[in-house]
Design an enzyme around this catalytic site. Structure first.
Site, PDB file in Angstrom:
ATOM      1  N   SER A 324      16.838 -64.402  98.090  1.00  0.00           N
ATOM      2  CA  SER A 324      17.046 -64.043  99.490  1.00  0.00           C
ATOM      3  C   SER A 324      16.644 -62.587  99.750  1.00  0.00           C
ATOM      4  O   SER A 324      16.915 -61.700  98.943  1.00  0.00           O
ATOM      5  CB  SER A 324      18.525 -64.223  99.832  1.00  0.00           C
ATOM      6  OG  SER A 324      18.792 -63.681 101.103  1.00  0.00           O
ATOM      7  N   SER A 377      17.890 -50.003  99.518  1.00  0.00           N
ATOM      8  CA  SER A 377      19.071 -49.823 100.351  1.00  0.00           C
ATOM      9  C   SER A 377      18.624 -50.216 101.749  1.00  0.00           C
ATOM     10  O   SER A 377      18.479 -49.384 102.644  1.00  0.00           O
ATOM     11  CB  SER A 377      19.504 -48.365 100.260  1.00  0.00           C
ATOM     12  OG  SER A 377      20.137 -47.996 101.409  1.00  0.00           O
ATOM     13  N   CYS A 437      26.323 -58.215  98.744  1.00  0.00           N
ATOM     14  CA  CYS A 437      25.341 -57.178  99.102  1.00  0.00           C
ATOM     15  C   CYS A 437      25.881 -55.797  98.719  1.00  0.00           C
ATOM     16  O   CYS A 437      26.985 -55.437  99.112  1.00  0.00           O
ATOM     17  CB  CYS A 437      25.047 -57.209 100.591  1.00  0.00           C
ATOM     18  SG  CYS A 437      24.002 -55.834 101.062  1.00  0.00           S
ATOM     19  N   LYS A 471      26.388 -66.554  96.122  1.00  0.00           N
ATOM     20  CA  LYS A 471      25.548 -65.546  95.457  1.00  0.00           C
ATOM     21  C   LYS A 471      26.464 -64.477  94.873  1.00  0.00           C
ATOM     22  O   LYS A 471      27.149 -63.759  95.599  1.00  0.00           O
ATOM     23  CB  LYS A 471      24.589 -64.944  96.486  1.00  0.00           C
ATOM     24  CG  LYS A 471      23.730 -63.788  96.002  1.00  0.00           C
ATOM     25  CD  LYS A 471      22.439 -64.280  95.415  1.00  0.00           C
ATOM     26  CE  LYS A 471      21.441 -63.191  95.143  1.00  0.00           C
ATOM     27  NZ  LYS A 471      20.427 -63.042  96.167  1.00  0.00           N
ATOM     28  N   GLY A 523      14.156 -55.867  89.577  1.00  0.00           N
ATOM     29  CA  GLY A 523      12.900 -55.745  88.833  1.00  0.00           C
ATOM     30  C   GLY A 523      13.144 -56.005  87.353  1.00  0.00           C
ATOM     31  O   GLY A 523      14.294 -56.190  86.918  1.00  0.00           O
ATOM     32  N   GLY A 571      12.143 -62.371  92.999  1.00  0.00           N
ATOM     33  CA  GLY A 571      12.413 -61.402  94.062  1.00  0.00           C
ATOM     34  C   GLY A 571      11.369 -60.316  94.081  1.00  0.00           C
ATOM     35  O   GLY A 571      10.309 -60.434  94.684  1.00  0.00           O
ATOM     36  N   THR A 572      11.644 -59.258  93.347  1.00  0.00           N
ATOM     37  CA  THR A 572      10.819 -58.046  93.413  1.00  0.00           C
ATOM     38  C   THR A 572       9.367 -58.317  93.035  1.00  0.00           C
ATOM     39  O   THR A 572       8.456 -57.673  93.570  1.00  0.00           O
ATOM     40  CB  THR A 572      11.438 -56.974  92.497  1.00  0.00           C
ATOM     41  OG1 THR A 572      12.833 -56.905  92.806  1.00  0.00           O
ATOM     42  CG2 THR A 572      10.826 -55.624  92.704  1.00  0.00           C
TER      43      THR A 572
HETATM   44  O1  RRO Z   1      19.701 -55.831 102.769  1.00  0.00           O
HETATM   45  C1  RRO Z   1      20.040 -55.298 101.698  1.00  0.00           C
HETATM   46  O2  RRO Z   1      20.144 -54.069 101.562  1.00  0.00           O
HETATM   47  C2  RRO Z   1      20.359 -56.089 100.516  1.00  0.00           C
HETATM   48  C3  RRO Z   1      21.098 -57.255 100.524  1.00  0.00           C
HETATM   49 BR1  RRO Z   1      21.712 -58.069 102.079  1.00  0.00          BR
HETATM   50  C4  RRO Z   1      21.448 -57.878  99.299  1.00  0.00           C
HETATM   51  O3  RRO Z   1      22.131 -58.905  99.234  1.00  0.00           O
HETATM   52  N1  RRO Z   1      21.014 -57.285  98.159  1.00  0.00           N
HETATM   53  C5  RRO Z   1      20.277 -56.153  98.167  1.00  0.00           C
HETATM   54  O4  RRO Z   1      19.907 -55.645  97.090  1.00  0.00           O
HETATM   55  N2  RRO Z   1      19.943 -55.567  99.348  1.00  0.00           N
END
Ligand code: RRO
Length: 605
Positions: A324, A377, A437, A471, A523, A571-572
């Site tokens: 996500s 962030s 998060c 998650k 990463g 992801g990354t």
């Molecule tokens: O948007 C973010 O800063 C963020 C979210 Br929602 C998350 O679940 N994990 C992350 O590393 N960044």
């Protein structure tokens, strides 16, 4: 025109010194010719993020010039070595290969008035920012648009590119005036001093100013233009990890609040609305202010080369999905066109987390590269539930794979609203509860306390028959205790890991590198931690698991599947390679590791 979907290798044709900078040329056999103002994401094929270290993320570089070449187009870039990525680009040798994604972003657009009495275009370039001015200048000259060019430099070392990009037959083109802070060339002082004079002329308001350069110069250009009522288009810069809207790192403030993503909303930002043609960049009153030599990896035990995977009742074509918040499929479709849908990288798509109300996200700086990783962030920018259901869901429903919607709220009632309303939509196959998060300050993070996770699940479970995925955060001593609570509360699956709390200090400012002070690390650097947490959770619960954290190749994904995950999420790595998902699924299927030579767990030799 859309950019070709994914990254491709282009050979370096030449790389030469120019003052304190380098100019290098690539031969692009596949992409369309770029438009002035556009940029590319570049990473050398060799010695770039191989097995860790820096540079890890590709670098965004504006195109300085382009020309038809045999079997393709030549792309010229002006670069100054100011960090590990640009240093590596400076040392490129002819014949080497570079990973290229692009052309990306919007382009400059032409002033409407082409009559010779109009003030035409005024181009203002500073330092390395003279690069996009060069290609734009040539285009305006070809169109017969009257123009004047102002170029400014700190000193001689920072005037690289001038001879190659703005001289004809060894002589500076006649429309160009120079300014230098040290007086080595042209007027001694700032280039914006020259601009003031031009903007006070009678015909100035019919001009359009185009500019690229250091932030302080751009700010000065913008305020001068606004003061004199002159339209402008500024090619801005911001740190970015992907270039196609996925990472949300390149945020710049938007007038009226919120942020734009410079990669997909820019890099050319214009204002105030003025004499420019249709197809302009969005008029914005910009706010002041190969696997050679690598042993193959066998498919993990119990998996055949056939890739169909069942997950919570969903039949998926292969076991690779996205994490996500790391792939904005709507933005990616705008950038890459419908080619994205033809070879969609993931077997299911997980949306960026949505919240009940819209959120602008955190202040920039939002991303920071670290060895084999990055810290984000981002702060959860999203349109809120209503905006998501009305605008994004219909577009996400066009993706050729099942849709999982990620949701997050600060209390049970709001979480309940999200789950109930999202659950009503047939387009949604499953719901992921983001209780982890690291970048949103909401008091208690539900996912840090097993009892909180359990009571949240107990409240949400009766509200939907769709699969609920929890998650998990890695920022707790015992993620398995939270997983057990999720299972007992009625979750259908668990995904892990979210990012690890992390900080960096900017070596230049000696201040925290991220505006929020800290962020979440992702990463390859985090993969061993993620894998251990997955193993611990696997031992504690029966639920199906989605494993993620630094998955960059088939061998990485295989580790998570071997450790007991049903799916691996990417992801990354998608920031570096927009097609990473399909590549990794294919590597998994064929048993090709995908790891670079001589890098692996046994390499302490
Ligand atoms: O948007 C973010 O800063 C963020 C979210 Br929602 C998350 O679940 N994990 C992350 O590393 N960044």
């Amino acid at each position: 025109m859309s950019a070709p979907f994914g990254r491709r290798l282009c050979a370096v044709a030449k790389n030469q010194v120019s003052g304190g900078y380098r100019i290098f040329s690539l031969l692009d056999r596949e992409g369309p010719a770029p438009e002035p103002g556009q940029f590319y994401m570049l990473a050398s094929e060799k010695s770039w993020g191989e097995g860790g270290g820096r540079p890890y993320l590709p670098r965004a570089i504006s195109v300085a010039e382009t020309a038809p070449a045999k079997d393709g187009v030549r792309l010229d870039f002006l670069v100054e070595g100011v960090g590990p990525g640009t240093d590596r680009l400076c040392e490129l040798e002819a014949g080497e290969n570079v990973w290229v994604t692009g052309p990306l972003g919007n382009a400059f657009s032409t002033p409407k008035q082409v009559n010779p009495d109009a003030a035409g275009a005024i181009l203002v370039g500073g330092g390395i920012g003279i690069a996009p001015m060069a290609i734009w200048r040539r285009r305006l000259v070809e169109q017969g648009i009257p123009l004047r060019v102002l170029l400014g430099f700190r000193n001689e070392a920072h005037s690289g590119g001038l001879n190659e990009l703005f001289c004809a037959g060894g002589t500076l083109c006649p429309d160009i005036r120079l300014a230098s802070e040290d007086g080595h060339a042209g007027y001694q002082g700032y280039v914006t001093d020259l601009l003031v004079t031009m903007l006070t002329g009678d015909d100035a308001t019919s001009a359009v100013v185009y500019s690229c350069g250091p932030p302080a110069m751009l700010a000065a250009v913008r305020s001068l233009c606004e003061e004199h009522g002159v339209s402008y288009q500024l090619a801005e810069e911001s740190p970015m990890a992907c270039g196609y809207g996925a990472c949300f790192g390149c945020a710049v403030p938007k007038p009226g609040g919120g942020y734009l993503r410079l990669c997909v909303d820019g890099p050319v930002l214009s204002g105030p609305a003025g004499p420019v043609t249709a197809g302009d960049p969005p008029p914005l009153p910009v706010a002041k202010a190969s696997s050679g030599g690598v042993p193959p990896t066998a498919p993990p035990p119990g998996r055949s080369a056939a890739q169909e995977t069942e997950f919570c009742g969903l039949e998926l074509e292969h076991p690779v999905i996205n994490a996500s918040g790391t792939y904005d499929a709507i933005a990616a479709r705008k950038v890459f066109g419908d080619e994205l849908l033809e070879d969609f990288p993931f077997s299911a798509f997980v949306s960026k987390t949505i919240t009940p109300e819209p959120r602008a996200g955190n202040k920039p700086q939002r991303i920071w590269e670290t060895p084999a990783a990055m810290i984000n962030s981002i702060g959860l920018p999203n349109k809120g539930l209503e905006g998501f259901l009305a605008e994004d869901l219909p577009q996400l429903a066009e993706l050729p794979v099942p849709l999982i919607v990620s949701v997050m709220a600060t209390n049970r009632e709001l979480f309940s609203r999200l789950v109930s309303e999202v659950s009503e939509r047939d387009e949604v196959a499953a719901i992921e509860l983001n209780v982890s998060c690291p970048n949103v300050h909401s008091g208690l993070i539900v996912g840090e306390q097993p009892s909180e996770t359990m009571s949240l699940l107990e409240a949400l479970r009766p509200l939907t028959e769709k699969p609920l995925i929890v998650k998990l955060t890695p920022n707790v001593a015992n993620p398995e205790a939270v997983a057990v609570a999720a299972e007992e509360g009625g979750a259908d699956a668990v995904s892990l890991i979210n990012t690890l709390k992390a900080s960096a200090i900017d070596p230049v400012t000696q201040q925290p590198a991220l505006a929020a002070g800290h962020g979440g690390l992702s990463g390859p650097a985090v993969r061993p931690i993620a894998l251990q947490q997955l193993r611990a959770v696997r031992a504690a619960v029966e639920l199906p698991l989605i494993g993620m954290g630094g998955v960059s190749c088939g061998a990485d994904a295989a580790e998570f599947l071997t450790a007991g995950a049903t799916l691996a999420a990417v992801g990354t790595e998608s920031f570096r390679d927009p097609r990473a998902g399909s590549r990794i699924a294919k590597e998994l299927q064929t048993g090709v590791s995908g790891r670079p030579p001589r890098v692996g767990a046994l390499d302490l030799k």
